[in-house]
Write a protein that holds these residues in place. Structure first.
Motif, mmCIF file in Angstrom:
data_model
loop_
_atom_site.group_PDB
_atom_site.id
_atom_site.type_symbol
_atom_site.label_atom_id
_atom_site.label_comp_id
_atom_site.label_asym_id
_atom_site.label_seq_id
_atom_site.Cartn_x
_atom_site.Cartn_y
_atom_site.Cartn_z
ATOM 1 N N CYS A 1 0.460 -1.545 0.174
ATOM 2 C CA CYS A 1 -0.281 0.179 -0.456
ATOM 3 C C CYS A 1 1.037 1.237 -0.239
ATOM 4 O O CYS A 1 2.080 1.177 0.097
ATOM 5 N N HIS A 2 0.242 2.577 -0.236
ATOM 6 C CA HIS A 2 0.638 4.138 -0.110
ATOM 7 C C HIS A 2 0.372 4.250 0.940
ATOM 8 O O HIS A 2 1.440 4.551 1.864
ATOM 9 N N VAL A 3 -0.827 3.614 2.104
ATOM 10 C CA VAL A 3 -1.433 4.916 3.251
ATOM 11 C C VAL A 3 -2.512 2.788 3.623
ATOM 12 O O VAL A 3 -2.897 2.294 3.450
ATOM 13 N N ALA A 4 -1.815 2.811 4.914
ATOM 14 C CA ALA A 4 -2.791 2.127 5.820
ATOM 15 C C ALA A 4 -3.377 3.028 7.070
ATOM 16 O O ALA A 4 -3.336 3.674 7.625
ATOM 17 N N ALA A 5 -4.805 2.281 6.326
ATOM 18 C CA ALA A 5 -5.277 3.082 7.651
ATOM 19 C C ALA A 5 -5.366 2.260 8.554
ATOM 20 O O ALA A 5 -6.298 0.849 8.494
ATOM 21 N N LEU A 6 -5.637 2.324 9.414
ATOM 22 C CA LEU A 6 -5.250 1.021 11.504
ATOM 23 C C LEU A 6 -6.447 1.999 12.135
ATOM 24 O O LEU A 6 -6.519 2.563 12.579
ATOM 25 N N VAL A 7 -7.653 0.356 12.007
ATOM 26 C CA VAL A 7 -8.843 0.333 12.609
ATOM 27 C C VAL A 7 -8.719 -0.297 13.323
ATOM 28 O O VAL A 7 -8.238 -1.229 13.752
ATOM 29 N N ILE A 8 -9.089 0.675 14.927
ATOM 30 C CA ILE A 8 -9.417 0.444 15.907
ATOM 31 C C ILE A 8 -10.829 0.496 16.646
ATOM 32 O O ILE A 8 -11.409 1.168 16.093
ATOM 33 N N VAL B 1 -2.679 5.759 8.453
ATOM 34 C CA VAL B 1 -4.643 7.283 9.272
ATOM 35 C C VAL B 1 -4.671 6.412 10.247
ATOM 36 O O VAL B 1 -5.168 5.064 10.030
ATOM 37 N N ILE B 2 -4.892 6.232 11.518
ATOM 38 C CA ILE B 2 -5.540 6.095 12.726
ATOM 39 C C ILE B 2 -7.240 5.902 12.552
ATOM 40 O O ILE B 2 -7.590 6.984 12.175
ATOM 41 N N VAL B 3 -7.872 5.117 12.532
ATOM 42 C CA VAL B 3 -9.483 4.870 12.152
ATOM 43 C C VAL B 3 -10.574 4.770 13.682
ATOM 44 O O VAL B 3 -9.744 3.249 14.520
ATOM 45 N N VAL B 4 -10.408 5.265 14.687
ATOM 46 C CA VAL B 4 -11.956 4.692 15.304
ATOM 47 C C VAL B 4 -13.157 4.288 14.574
ATOM 48 O O VAL B 4 -13.564 5.444 14.023
ATOM 49 N N ASN B 5 -13.282 3.144 14.832
ATOM 50 C CA ASN B 5 -14.156 2.633 13.819
ATOM 51 C C ASN B 5 -15.043 2.013 14.877
ATOM 52 O O ASN B 5 -14.827 2.126 16.581
ATOM 53 N N LYS B 6 -16.178 2.020 14.727
ATOM 54 C CA LYS B 6 -17.557 1.897 15.075
ATOM 55 C C LYS B 6 -18.211 3.205 16.525
ATOM 56 O O LYS B 6 -18.684 3.108 17.086
ATOM 57 N N TRP B 7 -18.084 4.214 15.786
ATOM 58 C CA TRP B 7 -17.855 5.562 16.385
ATOM 59 C C TRP B 7 -19.910 6.008 16.825
ATOM 60 O O TRP B 7 -20.306 6.285 17.688
ATOM 61 N N ASP B 8 -20.423 5.217 16.372
ATOM 62 C CA ASP B 8 -21.934 4.942 16.424
ATOM 63 C C ASP B 8 -22.192 4.618 18.015
ATOM 64 O O ASP B 8 -23.380 4.354 18.240
ATOM 65 N N PRO C 1 -3.040 11.719 11.255
ATOM 66 C CA PRO C 1 -4.368 12.126 12.023
ATOM 67 C C PRO C 1 -5.578 11.334 12.275
ATOM 68 O O PRO C 1 -4.927 9.841 11.868
ATOM 69 N N ILE C 2 -6.084 11.645 12.731
ATOM 70 C CA ILE C 2 -7.208 10.213 13.580
ATOM 71 C C ILE C 2 -8.225 10.951 12.593
ATOM 72 O O ILE C 2 -9.486 11.678 12.272
ATOM 73 N N CYS C 3 -9.286 9.953 12.011
ATOM 74 C CA CYS C 3 -11.000 9.629 11.620
ATOM 75 C C CYS C 3 -11.838 9.140 12.628
ATOM 76 O O CYS C 3 -10.835 8.169 13.170
ATOM 77 N N PHE C 4 -12.422 9.453 12.297
ATOM 78 C CA PHE C 4 -13.922 8.807 13.354
ATOM 79 C C PHE C 4 -14.997 8.072 12.154
ATOM 80 O O PHE C 4 -15.446 9.243 11.608
ATOM 81 N N THR C 5 -15.433 7.042 12.342
ATOM 82 C CA THR C 5 -15.707 6.290 11.629
ATOM 83 C C THR C 5 -16.922 4.939 11.826
ATOM 84 O O THR C 5 -17.083 4.664 13.061
ATOM 85 N N SER C 6 -17.750 5.336 11.376
ATOM 86 C CA SER C 6 -18.873 3.913 11.096
ATOM 87 C C SER C 6 -19.007 2.871 10.427
ATOM 88 O O SER C 6 -19.659 3.557 9.533
#
Length: 445
Positions: free
Chosen positions: A266-273, A298-305, A332-337
């Protein structure tokens, strides 16, 4: 300025053999550091240790495996046997270690028969041959029918040059890489059961990956191509990486190798936590895989619902994550669901921005000015009569951003001063989400 050559699909060398024949000792010796646990107790290496290294300027992935006869003859073994064969087949070169002191055992014969079926190149090593008498015993290994055995003693660093010469003979002279399907490759990585597959489904809008509450459903890496804002993005969904010591024997443990290889692609890895678990030690362990490969992150905070039920706000969660990932403060940190699709555009926009930063080049005069100004504001510490001088600096490649510093004593660069210079570069040019490769080269000035 040169772009770094894409060296995905590096050759993979697997060290195999029954327990307690010296696999981890050989791994550590080739790596030059203690990366695997070494013990006289059979079966110490319960999971696979994977690391990137090089020999004679040829990079490859080195894999230390546990003893092959540790797998119990149970129903689970019957279910995963074919996958284990396939996992071994994933390697480009297999190095079989046999203990010359014990001689050929029934287990050695079984393992030799198993790896012979793969059709892969096999290099036979006569392990623990640390004196002339034991070297002579290596001739007994011809009975395995795997060619000339190489007598080695990893503990005493004997015979490793010859062993590696034999291994390198099976590497291709030039690795031909297929043209990428998209100009941006984004890997979705993380522990098992943090919602990676559901997140991928939310990104693609299609059920292209199996979604299940059973950890480790995604055993392999799945590529999906999407178009987003006139950009072609290749999504790489990976098998979850479990905490060391908890990777179940069989199909689960072999998925880790695929995940590491996906990071390399990959070029960028989205690390899902998982938002409900904040950030765990295993999350930071996976992040180090990304940083060691010098890929954007990119750090991804998942299950943000679940945030309302958890009673935690975005600012507090971000502070927790920042504290856990201090070593990657630039990520950077992103918040996803994945459940309701929230934050998907933010994730993709951020990932594209990180790729731009990862690919960014800075003119040499600007780099030189920034570094010399930083040195003038805070000179490096001296050591007795020795004084470190930094004469100049330049960015010599991108993907990742790589910098060379010209100094009088390259051995005097302290970690803290290295970090100081890195922070100055980030203050001036950002490089959001991208690790920086920094080299210090001796120069008279």
């Amino acid at each position: 300025m040169q772009e770094r050559t894409d060296r995905s699909n590096k050759p993979i060398v697997a060290i195999v053999g029954r327990p307690n024949v010296g696999k981890s000792t050989l791994f550590n010796r080739l790596m030059g550091q203690r990366r695997a646990i070494v013990s006289d107790k059979a079966g110490t290496t319960r999971d696979r240790v994977i690391a990137e290294t090089e020999w004679a300027e040829k990079p490859f992935l080195l894999v230390d495996t546990g003893g092959l006869d540790l797998f119990p003859k149970t129903e689970l073994w019957n279910q995963v046997r074919d996958q284990i064969y396939y996992a071994i087949d994933e390697c480009d070169v297999i190095t079989l270690l046999v203990d010359v002191v014990d001689g050929i055992t029934a287990a050695d014969i079984d393992i030799a028969d198993l790896i012979r079926m793969t059709g892969k190149p096999i290099v036979l090593a006569a392990s623990k041959a640390d004196n002339s008498e034991r070297v002579a015993l290596a001739t007994d290994l011809y009975e395995l029918g795997l060619g000339d055995p190489v007598p080695i003693s990893a503990y005493h660093n004997h015979g490793l040059d010859e062993l590696m010469e034999r291994i390198l003979e099976h590497f291709p002279e030039e690795v031909a890489f297929p043209e990428p399907e998209a100009d941006f490759r984004l890997a979705i990585i993380g522990r098992t059961n943090v919602g990676k597959s559901m997140l991928l489904n939310a990104i693609t809008g299609e059920n292209r990956a199996i979604v299940s509450e059973v950890p480790g459903t995604t055993r392999d890496s799945l590529d999906t191509k999407i178009k987003y804002k006139d950009r072609d993005i290749q999504l790489i969904d990976t098998a979850g990486i479990r905490r060391r010591g908890r990777i179940e024997q069989g199909i689960e443990r072999y998925s880790v190798l695929r995940s590491v290889r996906a990071i390399d692609r990959c070029h960028v890895a989205a690390l899902v936590i998982d938002a409900s678990e904040s950030a765990t030690g295993q999350d930071t362990h996976i992040a180090n895989f990304v940083l060691d490969a010098f890929k954007g992150i990119v750090i991804v905070v998942n299950k943000w619902d679940l945030s309302r039920d958890l009673g935690i706000g975005r600012a507090k969660m971000e502070a927790i994550v920042r504290n856990k990932f201090k070593f990657a403060s630039y990520a950077p940190i992103c918040f996803t669901s994945g459940l309701n699709g929230a934050g998907i555009d933010e994730l993709l926009d951020t990932s594209l921005r990180v790729q731009t930063e990862w690919s960014k080049g800075v003119p040499r005069p600007d780099v030189r000015r920034t570094i010399l100004t930083a040195v003038a504001e805070h000179p490096p510490a001296s050591q007795g009569r020795r004084e470190l001088k930094i004469y100049s600096a330049m960015q010599d490649s991108t993907m990742p951003p790589s910098f060379t510093f010209f100094v009088n004593h390259s051995d005097m660069i302290h970690f803290s001063y290295r970090r100081y210079l890195e922070n100055k570069l980030r203050d001036e040019y950002t490089f959001e989400g991208s690790p920086l490769r920094m080299r210090f080269r001796g120069w008279k000035g």
